[in-house]
Motif scaffolding. Structure first.
Motif, PDB file in Angstrom:
ATOM      1  N   HIS A   1       0.845  -1.203   0.000  1.00 33.55           N
ATOM      2  CA  HIS A   1       0.000   0.000   0.000  1.00 33.55           C
ATOM      3  C   HIS A   1       0.873   1.244   0.000  1.00 33.55           C
ATOM      4  O   HIS A   1       1.532   1.559   0.993  1.00 33.55           O
ATOM      5  N   THR A   2       0.866   1.948  -1.120  1.00 34.18           N
ATOM      6  CA  THR A   2       1.508   3.259  -1.160  1.00 34.18           C
ATOM      7  C   THR A   2       0.660   4.226  -1.970  1.00 34.18           C
ATOM      8  O   THR A   2       0.198   3.900  -3.062  1.00 34.18           O
ATOM      9  N   ASP A   3       0.466   5.419  -1.397  1.00 30.71           N
ATOM     10  CA  ASP A   3      -0.224   6.496  -2.109  1.00 30.71           C
ATOM     11  C   ASP A   3       0.766   7.381  -2.854  1.00 30.71           C
ATOM     12  O   ASP A   3       0.400   8.457  -3.342  1.00 30.71           O
ATOM     13  N   ASN A   4       2.009   6.927  -2.957  1.00 32.26           N
ATOM     14  CA  ASN A   4       3.079   7.775  -3.467  1.00 32.26           C
ATOM     15  C   ASN A   4       2.872   8.203  -4.917  1.00 32.26           C
ATOM     16  O   ASN A   4       3.240   9.311  -5.306  1.00 32.26           O
ATOM     17  N   LEU A   5       2.261   7.337  -5.737  1.00 26.95           N
ATOM     18  CA  LEU A   5       2.012   7.718  -7.129  1.00 26.95           C
ATOM     19  C   LEU A   5       1.050   8.899  -7.187  1.00 26.95           C
ATOM     20  O   LEU A   5       1.259   9.855  -7.943  1.00 26.95           O
ATOM     21  N   GLU A   6      -0.002   8.853  -6.389  1.00 27.64           N
ATOM     22  CA  GLU A   6      -0.937   9.982  -6.354  1.00 27.64           C
ATOM     23  C   GLU A   6      -0.245  11.263  -5.908  1.00 27.64           C
ATOM     24  O   GLU A   6      -0.551  12.350  -6.419  1.00 27.64           O
ATOM     25  N   LYS A   7       0.696  11.146  -4.975  1.00 25.28           N
ATOM     26  CA  LYS A   7       1.438  12.326  -4.523  1.00 25.28           C
ATOM     27  C   LYS A   7       2.231  12.941  -5.659  1.00 25.28           C
ATOM     28  O   LYS A   7       2.320  14.171  -5.783  1.00 25.28           O
ATOM     29  N   HIS A   8       2.812  12.108  -6.511  1.00 22.98           N
ATOM     30  CA  HIS A   8       3.570  12.625  -7.652  1.00 22.98           C
ATOM     31  C   HIS A   8       2.639  13.210  -8.719  1.00 22.98           C
ATOM     32  O   HIS A   8       3.021  14.153  -9.421  1.00 22.98           O
ATOM     33  N   MET A   9       1.445  12.643  -8.848  1.00 24.43           N
ATOM     34  CA  MET A   9       0.507  13.141  -9.851  1.00 24.43           C
ATOM     35  C   MET A   9      -0.128  14.465  -9.431  1.00 24.43           C
ATOM     36  O   MET A   9      -0.541  15.258 -10.274  1.00 24.43           O
ATOM     37  N   MET A  10      -0.218  14.682  -8.103  1.00 18.18           N
ATOM     38  CA  MET A  10      -0.717  15.960  -7.607  1.00 18.18           C
ATOM     39  C   MET A  10       0.214  16.425  -6.481  1.00 18.18           C
ATOM     40  O   MET A  10      -0.059  16.229  -5.301  1.00 18.18           O
ATOM     41  N   PRO A  11       1.356  17.026  -6.839  1.00 19.83           N
ATOM     42  CA  PRO A  11       2.356  17.391  -5.833  1.00 19.83           C
ATOM     43  C   PRO A  11       1.911  18.505  -4.892  1.00 19.83           C
ATOM     44  O   PRO A  11       2.491  18.666  -3.817  1.00 19.83           O
ATOM     45  N   ARG A  12       0.927  19.300  -5.294  1.00 18.97           N
ATOM     46  CA  ARG A  12       0.321  20.320  -4.443  1.00 18.97           C
ATOM     47  C   ARG A  12      -1.189  20.254  -4.655  1.00 18.97           C
ATOM     48  O   ARG A  12      -1.630  19.857  -5.746  1.00 18.97           O
ATOM     49  N   PRO A  13      -1.994  20.639  -3.672  1.00 15.93           N
ATOM     50  CA  PRO A  13      -3.449  20.603  -3.870  1.00 15.93           C
ATOM     51  C   PRO A  13      -3.863  21.367  -5.126  1.00 15.93           C
ATOM     52  O   PRO A  13      -3.520  22.535  -5.299  1.00 15.93           O
TER      53      PRO A  13
ATOM     54  N   ALA B   1      -1.444   2.049  -4.812  1.00 16.94           N
ATOM     55  CA  ALA B   1      -2.776   2.147  -4.223  1.00 16.94           C
ATOM     56  C   ALA B   1      -3.488   3.363  -4.802  1.00 16.94           C
ATOM     57  O   ALA B   1      -3.215   4.500  -4.413  1.00 16.94           O
ATOM     58  N   LEU B   2      -4.397   3.116  -5.730  1.00 19.54           N
ATOM     59  CA  LEU B   2      -5.135   4.184  -6.391  1.00 19.54           C
ATOM     60  C   LEU B   2      -6.574   4.198  -5.904  1.00 19.54           C
ATOM     61  O   LEU B   2      -7.211   3.149  -5.754  1.00 19.54           O
ATOM     62  N   CYS B   3      -7.075   5.400  -5.655  1.00 22.70           N
ATOM     63  CA  CYS B   3      -8.409   5.566  -5.092  1.00 22.70           C
ATOM     64  C   CYS B   3      -9.481   5.405  -6.165  1.00 22.70           C
ATOM     65  O   CYS B   3      -9.429   6.056  -7.212  1.00 22.70           O
ATOM     66  N   VAL B   4     -10.448   4.529  -5.910  1.00 20.76           N
ATOM     67  CA  VAL B   4     -11.575   4.302  -6.817  1.00 20.76           C
ATOM     68  C   VAL B   4     -12.805   4.963  -6.203  1.00 20.76           C
ATOM     69  O   VAL B   4     -13.339   4.499  -5.200  1.00 20.76           O
ATOM     70  N   GLY B   5     -13.227   6.060  -6.810  1.00 26.62           N
ATOM     71  CA  GLY B   5     -14.367   6.794  -6.286  1.00 26.62           C
ATOM     72  C   GLY B   5     -13.941   8.181  -5.840  1.00 26.62           C
ATOM     73  O   GLY B   5     -13.155   8.318  -4.918  1.00 26.62           O
ATOM     74  N   GLU B   6     -14.459   9.190  -6.514  1.00 25.50           N
ATOM     75  CA  GLU B   6     -14.049  10.568  -6.253  1.00 25.50           C
ATOM     76  C   GLU B   6     -15.062  11.232  -5.325  1.00 25.50           C
ATOM     77  O   GLU B   6     -16.241  11.377  -5.669  1.00 25.50           O
ATOM     78  N   VAL B   7     -14.589  11.605  -4.139  1.00 28.44           N
ATOM     79  CA  VAL B   7     -15.472  12.220  -3.152  1.00 28.44           C
ATOM     80  C   VAL B   7     -15.943  13.581  -3.629  1.00 28.44           C
ATOM     81  O   VAL B   7     -17.128  13.910  -3.588  1.00 28.44           O
ATOM     82  N   GLU B   8     -15.018  14.397  -4.070  1.00 26.80           N
ATOM     83  CA  GLU B   8     -15.332  15.725  -4.593  1.00 26.80           C
ATOM     84  C   GLU B   8     -14.604  15.890  -5.925  1.00 26.80           C
ATOM     85  O   GLU B   8     -13.462  15.445  -6.075  1.00 26.80           O
ATOM     86  N   HIS B   9     -15.224  16.544  -6.880  1.00 29.25           N
ATOM     87  CA  HIS B   9     -14.607  16.706  -8.194  1.00 29.25           C
ATOM     88  C   HIS B   9     -13.253  17.400  -8.085  1.00 29.25           C
ATOM     89  O   HIS B   9     -12.314  17.094  -8.833  1.00 29.25           O
ATOM     90  N   ALA B  10     -13.119  18.300  -7.116  1.00 25.16           N
ATOM     91  CA  ALA B  10     -11.861  19.035  -6.966  1.00 25.16           C
ATOM     92  C   ALA B  10     -10.704  18.112  -6.603  1.00 25.16           C
ATOM     93  O   ALA B  10      -9.538  18.443  -6.815  1.00 25.16           O
ATOM     94  N   ASP B  11     -11.022  16.925  -6.052  1.00 22.09           N
ATOM     95  CA  ASP B  11      -9.952  15.976  -5.711  1.00 22.09           C
ATOM     96  C   ASP B  11      -9.208  15.491  -6.955  1.00 22.09           C
ATOM     97  O   ASP B  11      -8.044  15.123  -6.884  1.00 22.09           O
ATOM     98  N   GLN B  12      -9.924  15.435  -8.069  1.00 17.15           N
ATOM     99  CA  GLN B  12      -9.387  14.953  -9.341  1.00 17.15           C
ATOM    100  C   GLN B  12      -8.909  13.501  -9.258  1.00 17.15           C
ATOM    101  O   GLN B  12      -8.098  13.055 -10.059  1.00 17.15           O
TER     102      GLN B  12
END
Length: 380
Positions: free
Chosen positions: A59-71, A99-110
């Motif tokens: 389990h790593t969220d690290n890929l998402e961190k690289h895809m969105m380095p700042r909010p 570990a990629l999130c399936v299901g977007e809580v808010e559209h702004a999350d992208q």
């Protein structure tokens, strides 16, 4: 013999012991593990460093961190994957479940866009041999999202999927059980006043009450009978754990209370803790400390969560501070996670297994990853 690679003068860490020895590779596999030093001129001297199995990060969220380095700031998905891949390899991780999130809580999350792009890039790059580590998928299914099933279906049968966790990040549940704390900490992050944040929480809870059970049942039915590791997430109570176990879930990932972790062990479930928790000395969300779980023998696996280097650091802390034998400590980041997701060909140093190996130098007690090999090929 042609095609062989010999590592010698190493402190070899097998699943049961540590000894001064030599490891012989032929192509992608380990063919011999021997005590003592090789006298062959071609042997590579590891200078007394540890030689451990390649790490397996479930389990790593690290890929998402690289895809969105700042909010709100998006980065190229391909550039993000390549940077993430280099980072995990340099941390000694030879197998990583992104570990990629399936299901977007808010559209702004992208997150829906990140999910689609992340999967697409893995499918594009992995078959071409362009990634250092082996990348597989861990799908983090957000049960509180109305469109989760729609997002899940296109990847439900993808062979890259090795693990699925069933999550509920609704304020008032799991990790965010304290609603007041959630509102005060996140109002500014969400760009809201406290009143707006409370209204947001109410909307989230209403949606969760409406869709959570149907989402859970659909995912469990979709995966029934398949060799995919199923995990609950952020368990807090005994009743939650018992319900997940009754539904066929066998992994409790990041339990947020001692009570939940104890219940998971009583039910025979494996417990996954986050490396950053034990390295930092506690949970960043104010939940149970991983060190307290370790002290009670409740942790089977450490995952990086969001810091790849935390895996190796956490295993050495188990040994140095908690008195756990080094082979057992290293197994929490190698053999045990490999078994958890059905990868029985790796995670240990033994003849016949994949030559996924890491040379580790201890600099004043801190781990320095010197070299990493995946299937006998150096990747870092």
């Amino acid at each position: 013999m042609s095609g062989e690679t010999i590592f010698t003068n190493a402190r070899v860490v097998t699943e049961t012991e540590v000894f001064d020895g030599t490891v012989v590779l032929r192509g992608p596999a380990i063919v011999a593990v021997e005590r003592g030093r090789s006298r062959l001129a071609a042997a590579l001297d590891l200078e007394g460093d540890l030689l451990i199995p390649g790490l397996v990060d479930v389990h790593t969220d690290n890929l998402e961190k690289h895809m969105m380095p700042r909010p709100g700031v998006r980065w190229s998905a391909r550039a993000a994957l390549l940077a993430h891949d280099a980072q995990v390899a340099s941390a000694g991780v030879t197998t990583v479940l992104d570990a990629l999130c399936v299901g977007e809580v808010e559209h702004a999350d992208q997150r829906e866009q990140m999910f689609r792009e992340g999967v697409a890039e893995l499918r594009a790059l992995a078959p071409r041999g362009l990634l250092r580590a082996e990348h597989l998928l861990h799908l983090r299914c957000e049960l509180s999202v109305a469109t989760m099933q729609e997002s899940f279906e296109p990847v439900a049968d993808d062979p890259l999927v090795r693990m699925v966790s069933l999550m509920d990040h609704t304020p008032g549940a799991g990790q965010f059980a304290d609603v007041e704390r959630y509102v005060k900490r996140n109002a500014r992050t969400l760009g809201m006043t406290e009143a707006e944040a409370r209204a947001y929480v109410a909307r989230r809870r209403e949606t969760r009450d409406r869709v959570r059970d149907a989402n859970r049942d659909a995912i469990l039915a979709r995966l029934a009978g398949r060799p995919i590791a199923l995990a609950s997430h952020d368990d807090r109570t005994e009743d939650e754990v018992a319900a997940w176990h009754a539904s066929g879930v066998r992994i409790s990932e990041f339990p947020v209370s001692l009570v939940a972790a104890e219940a998971a062990k009583r039910h025979g479930m494996a417990v996954v803790a986050g490396g950053p928790n034990i390295v930092r000395g506690g949970s960043h969300s104010g939940n149970v400390a991983a060190a307290d779980l370790v002290a009670r023998g409740l942790v089977d696996v450490f995952a990086s969560d969001y810091i790849p280097s935390s895996m190796l650091a956490s295993a050495l802390l188990l040994h140095d501070r908690h008195g756990i034998a080094l082979p057992r400590a290293i197994a929490t980041i190698s053999a045990e996670p490999a078994r958890m997701v059905g990868l029985d060909d790796r995670g240990r140093i033994a003849p016949g297994l994949r030559a996924d190996l890491v040379q580790v130098h201890l600099a004043d007690g801190h781990p320095l990853v010197r070299q990493v090999w995946r299937e006998g090929r150096r990747i870092a």
